[in-house]
Design a protein around this motif. Structure first.
Motif, PDB file in Angstrom:
ATOM      1  N   LEU A 198       5.682  12.237  30.201  1.00 28.35           N
ATOM      2  CA  LEU A 198       4.826  13.366  29.839  1.00 28.35           C
ATOM      3  C   LEU A 198       5.674  14.610  29.572  1.00 28.35           C
ATOM      4  O   LEU A 198       5.406  15.360  28.619  1.00 28.35           O
ATOM      5  CB  LEU A 198       3.794  13.639  30.942  1.00 28.35           C
ATOM      6  CG  LEU A 198       2.695  12.585  31.140  1.00 28.35           C
ATOM      7  CD1 LEU A 198       1.802  12.936  32.318  1.00 28.35           C
ATOM      8  CD2 LEU A 198       1.845  12.443  29.851  1.00 28.35           C
ATOM      9  N   GLU A 199       6.691  14.827  30.445  1.00 31.25           N
ATOM     10  CA  GLU A 199       7.534  15.992  30.274  1.00 31.25           C
ATOM     11  C   GLU A 199       8.365  15.865  28.994  1.00 31.25           C
ATOM     12  O   GLU A 199       8.570  16.848  28.273  1.00 31.25           O
ATOM     13  CB  GLU A 199       8.468  16.138  31.490  1.00 31.25           C
ATOM     14  CG  GLU A 199       9.294  17.414  31.484  1.00 31.25           C
ATOM     15  CD  GLU A 199       8.416  18.665  31.481  1.00 31.25           C
ATOM     16  OE1 GLU A 199       8.799  19.663  30.822  1.00 31.25           O
ATOM     17  OE2 GLU A 199       7.329  18.643  32.117  1.00 31.25           O
ATOM     18  N   ARG A 259       6.150  16.711  26.070  1.00 27.40           N
ATOM     19  CA  ARG A 259       5.892  18.151  25.964  1.00 27.40           C
ATOM     20  C   ARG A 259       7.103  18.881  25.376  1.00 27.40           C
ATOM     21  O   ARG A 259       6.961  19.833  24.604  1.00 27.40           O
ATOM     22  CB  ARG A 259       5.585  18.732  27.351  1.00 27.40           C
ATOM     23  CG  ARG A 259       4.241  18.285  27.921  1.00 27.40           C
ATOM     24  CD  ARG A 259       3.908  19.088  29.186  1.00 27.40           C
ATOM     25  NE  ARG A 259       2.780  18.514  29.892  1.00 27.40           N
ATOM     26  CZ  ARG A 259       2.885  17.702  30.931  1.00 27.40           C
ATOM     27  NH1 ARG A 259       4.096  17.389  31.391  1.00 27.40           N
ATOM     28  NH2 ARG A 259       1.820  17.213  31.497  1.00 27.40           N
ATOM     29  N   SER A 260       8.281  18.458  25.747  1.00 29.82           N
ATOM     30  CA  SER A 260       9.491  19.193  25.344  1.00 29.82           C
ATOM     31  C   SER A 260       9.966  18.827  23.945  1.00 29.82           C
ATOM     32  O   SER A 260      10.799  19.526  23.364  1.00 29.82           O
ATOM     33  CB  SER A 260      10.631  18.933  26.352  1.00 29.82           C
ATOM     34  OG  SER A 260      10.920  17.546  26.397  1.00 29.82           O
ATOM     35  N   ARG A 289       7.664  11.973  19.561  1.00 25.32           N
ATOM     36  CA  ARG A 289       6.437  11.978  20.368  1.00 25.32           C
ATOM     37  C   ARG A 289       5.671  10.655  20.210  1.00 25.32           C
ATOM     38  O   ARG A 289       5.149  10.114  21.169  1.00 25.32           O
ATOM     39  CB  ARG A 289       5.533  13.135  19.950  1.00 25.32           C
ATOM     40  CG  ARG A 289       5.992  14.491  20.464  1.00 25.32           C
ATOM     41  CD  ARG A 289       4.921  15.539  20.191  1.00 25.32           C
ATOM     42  NE  ARG A 289       5.137  16.759  20.943  1.00 25.32           N
ATOM     43  CZ  ARG A 289       4.250  17.725  21.060  1.00 25.32           C
ATOM     44  NH1 ARG A 289       3.062  17.618  20.466  1.00 25.32           N
ATOM     45  NH2 ARG A 289       4.510  18.804  21.770  1.00 25.32           N
ATOM     46  N   SER A 334      -3.185  15.459  29.929  1.00 18.58           N
ATOM     47  CA  SER A 334      -1.993  15.656  29.093  1.00 18.58           C
ATOM     48  C   SER A 334      -2.267  15.232  27.653  1.00 18.58           C
ATOM     49  O   SER A 334      -1.818  15.887  26.696  1.00 18.58           O
ATOM     50  CB  SER A 334      -0.818  14.845  29.660  1.00 18.58           C
ATOM     51  OG  SER A 334      -0.487  15.287  30.965  1.00 18.58           O
ATOM     52  N   THR A 337      -3.794  17.946  25.755  1.00 18.53           N
ATOM     53  CA  THR A 337      -2.863  18.999  25.339  1.00 18.53           C
ATOM     54  C   THR A 337      -1.940  18.522  24.215  1.00 18.53           C
ATOM     55  O   THR A 337      -1.473  19.323  23.395  1.00 18.53           O
ATOM     56  CB  THR A 337      -2.002  19.455  26.529  1.00 18.53           C
ATOM     57  OG1 THR A 337      -1.233  18.344  27.023  1.00 18.53           O
ATOM     58  CG2 THR A 337      -2.887  20.004  27.636  1.00 18.53           C
ATOM     59  N   PHE A 338      -1.652  17.208  24.191  1.00 20.74           N
ATOM     60  CA  PHE A 338      -0.784  16.682  23.145  1.00 20.74           C
ATOM     61  C   PHE A 338      -1.480  16.626  21.778  1.00 20.74           C
ATOM     62  O   PHE A 338      -0.831  16.586  20.741  1.00 20.74           O
ATOM     63  CB  PHE A 338      -0.306  15.267  23.502  1.00 20.74           C
ATOM     64  CG  PHE A 338       0.569  15.220  24.716  1.00 20.74           C
ATOM     65  CD1 PHE A 338       1.270  16.359  25.136  1.00 20.74           C
ATOM     66  CD2 PHE A 338       0.712  14.044  25.465  1.00 20.74           C
ATOM     67  CE1 PHE A 338       2.081  16.301  26.262  1.00 20.74           C
ATOM     68  CE2 PHE A 338       1.524  13.992  26.577  1.00 20.74           C
ATOM     69  CZ  PHE A 338       2.195  15.127  26.989  1.00 20.74           C
TER      70      PHE A 338
END
Length: 1001
Positions: free
Chosen positions: A15-16, A19-20, A27, A51, A54-55
């Protein structure tokens, strides 16, 4: 435990990393690895879904990589949709709502974009994503059914938004399905899965709620309100309402596509009907049932409108059953759904009853249009098979509902079968169903079927259908329909309906069960049969009293066609009623005839006595021998007036029992020869005593109905005919002349039925006497002889049995030619018909070859039909040939437009006569009121102007009388003098009457 901890650690790392990462391709790869993890714990799953939300890439541009990213997110979510979502269900729904909004916007932009290779790649990616999302959406809706219904406001809002967004997206997909190209069928298949899942969700939610408690309206009686239960009920109603409305919109869109989206069409309207059955009627307060009904009605009308437009340009070829079925099956589908909804919510449907009624009238009128055109007859059969019963179900869904008040049912039927023109009641009709424009569209295919006529005929056929299906209606509604039978008689008189009711044929179901077939019947007989069916239906109910009153009230109906209908219904009743009832009806009719009996009315065909006699004879023709024997014995013993009235109306002699029949026929012949053998002075005495030659009238009527035959070779009948002719020429007074005119007509009728008399030597004397009477004598212009001409035509037809010379010197032949010339010059259509029929019978049997001698140059049929100015012998022969050909094929010939026009004109005349009789009745009532006013000594002084005018009239009359005394003596014998004196005499009577009225005031 170590594995679970490891998965959790991997989850957080992935997940991190996602996000980064700013690179979409990275992705997508990381999301693919994310989907390979096994996350059994709810907390981990909730973190994952949050998550994913948000993605999700919001809509920025048409980018294939963006689609790939979001598609990967959907694939991860799809892996866990069937897991335990109790800890993250709302998050799943939020993801679905966000994805639905994105797909809706992206769909519109994608369809607006170009077609280059890059865009094609993007489109493929997007539609694959759309398929994945719809599959996830269906699974999410199914997952909702596994968990308790949410009751808090925040949660219910999320669920309702999810459902609404999914259905909005499907609506967009349906509206753009033609532009989706190769993915269209697959997208619609998955969209159907979403609809099924949402409908199933609504059903499951509805089962959870205690609707009985909802109907009790908690809190109003002071009891506490369970807010949790109330929120749950509102939540279920909101979802069901939203789904119902969205499915209705989808159904309309699918229908507007021409009905090609069959799967969506079926699932959407089926879903609407299913959802409206939920919540025990609570939806009625939130959903516009009226709007749904009107929408379905508009969908029913549209295919008919399109068919009318298309077929109006194809009237050179037959519309096949396959094409007709393809057109009408969608109409039946919409009707069936309208019937179901109307049955569920009759009170709400009643608010749009006018639109509903307009719909069934449009269907009925369209059926008339199809039946009117030969090339559309196959379509008419398919139409009747598919739509007749279903359209009637739409109407009876209100009429049979216990929830609709009786006065509302009466209002509906009164608006449907009103005495006013239907077009006058269209002012407040809904914009969804403009019947006037629709009917105008129907009328395009045949200009001889104008809008108003089509509507009236449509209502007649609708009434006929309602009667046929009346067995399923409740008694109160049947009673209302019974009162509308009077409307049916009134509309049949209308000149726009009259001709078509007699001429047009419609397909009518015949048989029962699986053996039902469509049989073409004339509209008239089909309507009468429908009333008979209705009589059977109401025979054992309280409606029978109303129906019997209708039959009695119209026993003397002034319009012959309506009278025929009434008598056919009476005869139908007698054929099937019990013996006691039959005897009672016939006895009552005979008692009424006794009251009407008078010597003055017996020879007037339209008198109440004759009408009553005609009715009794028709009833007896359908009765047993015992009833006929009883009435005959009563007539012979009661009154000669009743006796002759019955025989003039066709008393069924052959229905008498053997012994009485033989005696009755012998009596007729014996009385006749006894009467005609009387000396001339005794005939005069009989006239003055008020006896109207009963034996002559009785024999004439019996011969015409072929119930009596005479083989006697004596010539008394010819001698009697000569005597009557001579007495008519030199009557003792006006009464005698009237008497001999009537005997002359009957005597001509008798001789025309005794063919052997035409070969006798005495026949020449009869012909010469007739020539003098009708042509060369002083009586030739007598108006009474005009009434004898139909009987003269009958007599002339039999002359074919007689040997004739064709020499100009033959007096007998010249007389026959002149008599035929007289008949052929008559321009009344009925006399033209009789003259041609007589001449045809004569020409088929005579040995004469020079038939042209019988036809004058100015024969009525030789004139041009349009101008009527130019006579032509060839035209006469052409018209004669056409007439005789029609006579030969009368049972199979299709009526010409001229015949229909004549029927319509006759309908106008008959309608005017009915109106005139009504006006006479009104004037008589007013006159009675005036007479009562005079009797009560309420004297009114006339205005001075009227009094002064009366004085001037008297003075003028005196001046005219003085002038007459100065009239030159040599002018006294002129026709002008006689005519002037006749008018002056009438004027004196009128002025004397006016003076008397003025003196009383």
């Amino acid at each position: 435990m170590a594995t679970e901890s490891s998965n959790n650690s991997d989850l957080q790392i992935l997940l991190e990393s996602i996000r980064s990462s700013d690179i979409v391709e990275n992705r997508v790869q990381l999301l693919a690895k994310l989907g390979e993890l096994d996350l059994p714990e709810k907390t981990h799953l909730a973190s994952l879904v949050e998550s994913l939300i948000t993605f999700w890439e919001d809509f920025t541009c048409l980018d294939a990589s963006q689609c790939m990213l979001n598609k990967s997110i959907l694939q991860v979510a799809a892996k866990y949709v069937d897991s335990d979502l109790s800890g993250c269900l709302l998050q799943f729904l939020a993801l679905g709502t966000k994805a639905g909004t994105w797909c809706g916007k992206h769909l519109k932009m994608t369809l607006m974009s170009g077609t280059d290779s890059q865009e094609e790649e993007h489109c493929d990616c997007f539609f694959q994503l759309l398929l994945d999302f719809l599959s996830l959406s269906a699974a999410s809706a199914t997952a909702l059914t596994r968990y308790p219904v949410f009751t808090d406001n925040d949660s219910t809002i999320i669920v309702e938004s999810f459902v609404s967004e999914q259905l909005s997206l499907i609506k967009d997909v349906v509206s753009e399905t033609k532009r989706i190209n190769s993915y269209g069928s697959e997208v619609l298949r998955v969209a159907q899965m979403v609809i099924d899942a949402v409908v199933r969700l609504c059903k499951e939610y509805s089962l959870v709620v205690n609707w009985d408690a909802w109907e009790a309206k908690p809190g109003k009686d002071g009891s506490s309100v369970d807010h949790k239960e109330e929120n749950m009920r509102n939540h279920v109603i909101n979802i069901t309402k939203s789904t119902t409305e969205k499915l209705c919109e989808m159904g309309i869109l699918a229908a507007n596509d021409g009905g090609s989206l069959v799967t969506i069409l079926n699932v959407s309207w089926k879903g609407v009907v299913t959802l409206l059955q939920l919540c025990k009627g609570a939806l009625a307060e939130r959903v516009s049932v009226q709007g749904i009904i009107v929408a379905l009605i508009s969908l029913v009308i549209e295919p008919l409108r399109c068919a009318a437009m298309a077929w109006s340009t194809l009237l050179e070829e037959t519309i096949s059953a396959i094409e007709a079925r393809r057109t009408f099956l969608p109409v039946k589908f919409y009707l069936i759904n309208a019937v179901k909804i109307s049955s569920l919510y009759p009170c709400q449907t009643y608010f749009v009853y006018r639109e509903l009624v307009q719909c069934v009238i449009v269907i009925s009128s369209f059926r008339i249009l199809l039946s009117f055109e030969k090339l559309l007859n196959t379509a008419s059969e398919v139409f009747s098979e598919l739509l007749e019963k279903t359209s009637m179900d739409l109407l009876t869904s209100l009429l049979n509902s216990a929830e609709v008040k009786l006065e509302h049912k009466f209002e509906l039927l009164d608006w449907l079968f009103t005495d006013q023109r239907y077009s006058n009641s269209l002012g407040d009709s809904s914009s969804y169903c403009r019947i006037d424009s629709i009917i105008e569209m129907f009328s395009l295919s045949n200009k001889s079927m104008p809008q108003e006529r089509l509507l009236l005929l449509g209502r007649v056929v609708l009434f006929h259908t309602l009667l046929r299906y009346s067995v399923g209606l409740e008694e109160d509604v049947q009673n209302i329909i019974t009162r509308k039978l009077e409307w049916f008689l009134d509309v049949v008189v209308d000149d726009k309906v009259y001709s078509s009711v007699l001429d047009m044929q419609i397909p009518v179901p015949y048989g029962s069960g699986k053996t039902i077939e469509l049989v073409w019947q004339p509209m008239f007989s089909a309507s009468v049969n429908a009333i008979k069916t209705f009589m059977i239906v109401v025979s054992a109910s309280k409606c029978w009293t109303e129906l019997e009153a209708f039959l009695l009230e119209n026993l003397f109906h002034p319009h012959f066609l309506c009278w025929e209908i009434i008598m056919e219904l009476w005869c139908f009743l007698l054929r099937h009623a019990e013996t006691n009832m039959v005897n009672d009806i016939v006895d009552k009719f005979y008692s009424l005839m006794r009251l009407l009996a008078s010597p003055e009315s017996v020879l007037i065909p339209s008198s109440p006595l004759r009408k009553m006699g005609r009715a009794i004879c028709l009833l007896l023709a359908n009765g047993t021998s015992s009833i006929v024997d009883r009435i005959y014995s009563s007539a012979v013993g009661d009154s000669s007036v009743i006796y002759v009235a019955l025989f003039l109306e066709g008393f069924p002699l052959n229905s008498l029992s053997d012994n009485i029949r033989s005696n009755a026929k012998q009596k007729i012949v014996t009385d006749y020869f006894s009467f005609i053998g009387s000396p001339n002075d005794k005939l005069s005495t009989a006239c003055s005593s008020g006896v109207f030659g009963i034996p002559v009238f009785t024999l004439s009527a019996s011969l015409q109905s072929q119930q009596v035959s005479i083989s006697d070779v004596e010539m008394k009948s010819l001698n009697f005919l000569v005597t009557i002719i001579r007495n008519f020429k030199n009557p003792a007074d006006k009464l005698m002349k009237e008497y001999y005119h009537k005997l002359l007509s009957e005597a001509l009728g008798i001789v025309s039925n005794m063919k052997h008399l035409y070969k006798s030597d005495e026949m020449e004397e009869v012909i010469l006497e007739l020539q003098t009477l009708f042509i060369s004598g002083v009586t030739a212009s007598d108006p009474l002889l005009y009434r004898c001409k139909p009987y003269l035509a009958l007599f002339m037809g039999g002359l074919g049995e007689m040997e004739m010379s064709e020499n100009d010197d033959c007096v007998k032949s010249s007389a026959v030619w002149e008599l035929y010339h007289t008949l052929f010059r008559e321009q009344h259509w009925a006399l033209v018909h009789l003259a041609i029929a007589a001449f045809g019978y004569f020409a088929a049997r005579t040995s004469c070859n020079q038939l042209w001698r019988f036809v004058p140059e100015n024969a009525a049929l030789s004139y041009d039909l349009l101008s009527g100015n130019e006579a032509n012998e060839e035209r006469f022969m052409s018209e004669l040939k056409a007439f005789l050909e029609k006579e030969m094929a009368l049972l199979t010939i299709t009526p010409s437009s001229e015949q229909i026009d004549l029927l319509m004109k006759e309908g106008v005349v008959l309608k005017e006569k009915v109106q005139k009789i009504s006006n006479i009745h009104t004037q008589a009532t007013e006159r009675e009121e005036i007479d009562a006013d005079i009797q009560s000594n309420k004297r009114r002084k006339l205005p001075d102007g009227i009094s002064r005018g009366v004085e001037l009239l008297q003075s003028g009359m005196k001046v005219i009388s003085d002038g007459l005394s100065q009239w030159p003596q040599n002018h006294f014998e002129s026709p002008e003098h006689d005519m002037f004196l006749s008018h002056i005499s009438k004027l004196k009577d009128v002025i004397s009457h006016i003076v008397g009225m003025a003196g009383d005031c």
